[in-house]
Design an enzyme around this catalytic site. Structure first.
Site, PDB file in Angstrom:
ATOM      1  N   ASP A 151     -11.169   2.345   3.672  1.00  0.00           N
ATOM      2  CA  ASP A 151     -11.368   0.893   3.556  1.00  0.00           C
ATOM      3  C   ASP A 151     -12.839   0.545   3.329  1.00  0.00           C
ATOM      4  O   ASP A 151     -13.159  -0.574   2.932  1.00  0.00           O
ATOM      5  CB  ASP A 151     -10.932   0.206   4.864  1.00  0.00           C
ATOM      6  CG  ASP A 151      -9.619  -0.549   4.719  1.00  0.00           C
ATOM      7  OD1 ASP A 151      -9.284  -0.941   3.597  1.00  0.00           O
ATOM      8  OD2 ASP A 151      -8.954  -0.741   5.761  1.00  0.00           O
ATOM      9  N   GLN A 181      -4.827  -1.851   9.550  1.00  0.00           N
ATOM     10  CA  GLN A 181      -4.686  -3.159   8.911  1.00  0.00           C
ATOM     11  C   GLN A 181      -5.228  -4.249   9.832  1.00  0.00           C
ATOM     12  O   GLN A 181      -4.919  -4.294  11.018  1.00  0.00           O
ATOM     13  CB  GLN A 181      -3.200  -3.410   8.580  1.00  0.00           C
ATOM     14  CG  GLN A 181      -2.936  -4.656   7.748  1.00  0.00           C
ATOM     15  CD  GLN A 181      -3.542  -4.618   6.346  1.00  0.00           C
ATOM     16  OE1 GLN A 181      -3.709  -3.549   5.769  1.00  0.00           O
ATOM     17  NE2 GLN A 181      -3.880  -5.768   5.812  1.00  0.00           N
ATOM     18  N   LYS A 183       0.842  -1.203   0.000  1.00  0.00           N
ATOM     19  CA  LYS A 183       0.000   0.000   0.000  1.00  0.00           C
ATOM     20  C   LYS A 183       0.882   1.260   0.000  1.00  0.00           C
ATOM     21  O   LYS A 183       0.602   2.219  -0.727  1.00  0.00           O
ATOM     22  CB  LYS A 183      -0.943  -0.010   1.214  1.00  0.00           C
ATOM     23  CG  LYS A 183      -2.049  -1.053   1.065  1.00  0.00           C
ATOM     24  CD  LYS A 183      -2.866  -1.277   2.336  1.00  0.00           C
ATOM     25  CE  LYS A 183      -3.812  -2.460   2.127  1.00  0.00           C
ATOM     26  NZ  LYS A 183      -4.618  -2.795   3.313  1.00  0.00           N
TER      27      LYS A 183
END
Ligand code: GUN
Length: 293
Positions: free
Chosen positions: A119, A96, A52
């Site tokens: 997200d 995460q 990322k």
């Protein structure tokens, strides 16, 4: 049979994003800024987050990585989230997953300001997606829809079987495939561990989206000739011939299924590369305040 090249589409999209960012910067705006919180040292999570950060560089974004050890408390994480929520220099951020067991993932997700939830995991974004309102759509479902769009796979009126009902893939992709949109407008069946007649239902499908994490689950006898197969599986299986000691295996028996298909995604190089790309797109939308003011 057409092989859907997710790596190429993802590279194209990242180039499109980078070009737009340079225009934004030239017009006086600051670069989009994505922050990521990584807890502990899980191999998979380390790789995802490193990728990322790399994708941010390719797209011309600023990125910030915030690391904590496994023993971080829920309170400490919640304070970090509060700081990112309040930071006007941060357009969007992710935490995460998975998190250590002593931390409630749901509490963490709900602490993120939904306007920075690139997200798309916050219940406000999930809810808005399910009723077709503008929102951040989570990365994997959005990557799948983008592949169907760019390859012009017909979805209107198609019978679509989704294998798996996870919150991250199965449920949201089923919701998007049934939406009044293009891609969309499909007749969707979601199959899961309690479903009956799985092989027979798959055989009737024009599109199968497999997201159950069982290597080789979809076999050639389960596929109608001319069907489109989207393989979301990325299970690590031991492979002594690889430097890493493992290879990624999809949910589809690719060798046997591919010759029967109209379109199919490989693993790796299909859905996988698209997911990070979707996160970059959401971050760009956040920077431009296109979804929420
Ligand atoms: N873990 C596995 N996939 C994801 C993802 O898309 N976002 C986050 N935050 N964690 C993940």
């Amino acid at each position: 049979m057409t092989l859907i090249d997710g790596k190429k589409v993802a590279d194209d999209i990242k180039r499109e994003i980078a070009a737009e960012v340079e225009q934004m910067v030239a017009s006086g705006m600051r670069r989009p800024h994505l922050a990521a919180i990584l807890v502990g040292h899980d191999g998979g999570s380390e790789t995802y987050v490193a990728n990322k950060v790399k994708a941010c560089e390719v797209c011309g974004f600023r990125s910030t990585l915030i690391r904590y050890e496994d023993d971080v408390t829920e309170e400490e994480l919640l304070s970090a989230i509060d700081r990112l929520n309040a930071d006007p220099e941060v357009d969007g951020f992710i935490v995460q997953l998975p998190l250590p067991r002593h931390i409630s993932e749901q509490k963490i997700i709900e602490a993120i300001d939904y306007r920075k939830d690139v997200d798309g995991f916050h219940p406000i974004n999930v809810g808005r997606m399910s009723i077709g309102l503008p929102c951040y759509v989570s990365a994997t479902p959005s990557g799948i829809i983008e592949l169907l769009r760019r390859y012009e796979v017909p979805t209107r009126g198609a019978d679509c079987v989704v294998l798996g009902r996870s919150n991250i893939v199965g449920k949201p992709v089923a919701s998007l495939m049934m939406q009044k949109a293009n891609p969309g407008n499909a007749t969707v069946t979601v199959l899961h561990s309690a479903s009956r007649d799985i092989a027979e239902r798959c055989r009737q499908a024009d599109i199968i989206i497999a997201a159950i994490g069982q290597p080789g689950f979809v076999t050639a006898d389960m596929v109608k000739p001319g069907a489109t197969i989207i393989d979301v599986g990325t299970t690590r299986v031991p492979d002594a011939s690889r430097k890493s000691g493992f290879r990624l295996s999809g949910d589809v028996d690719f060798e046997a299924v591919a010759p029967k298909c109209a379109y199919i995604t490989p693993v790796p190089g299909g859905v996988g590369p698209m997911t990070i790309c979707s996160l970059m797109k959401n971050t760009l939308l956040a920077a431009k305040k296109e979804i929420y003011k």
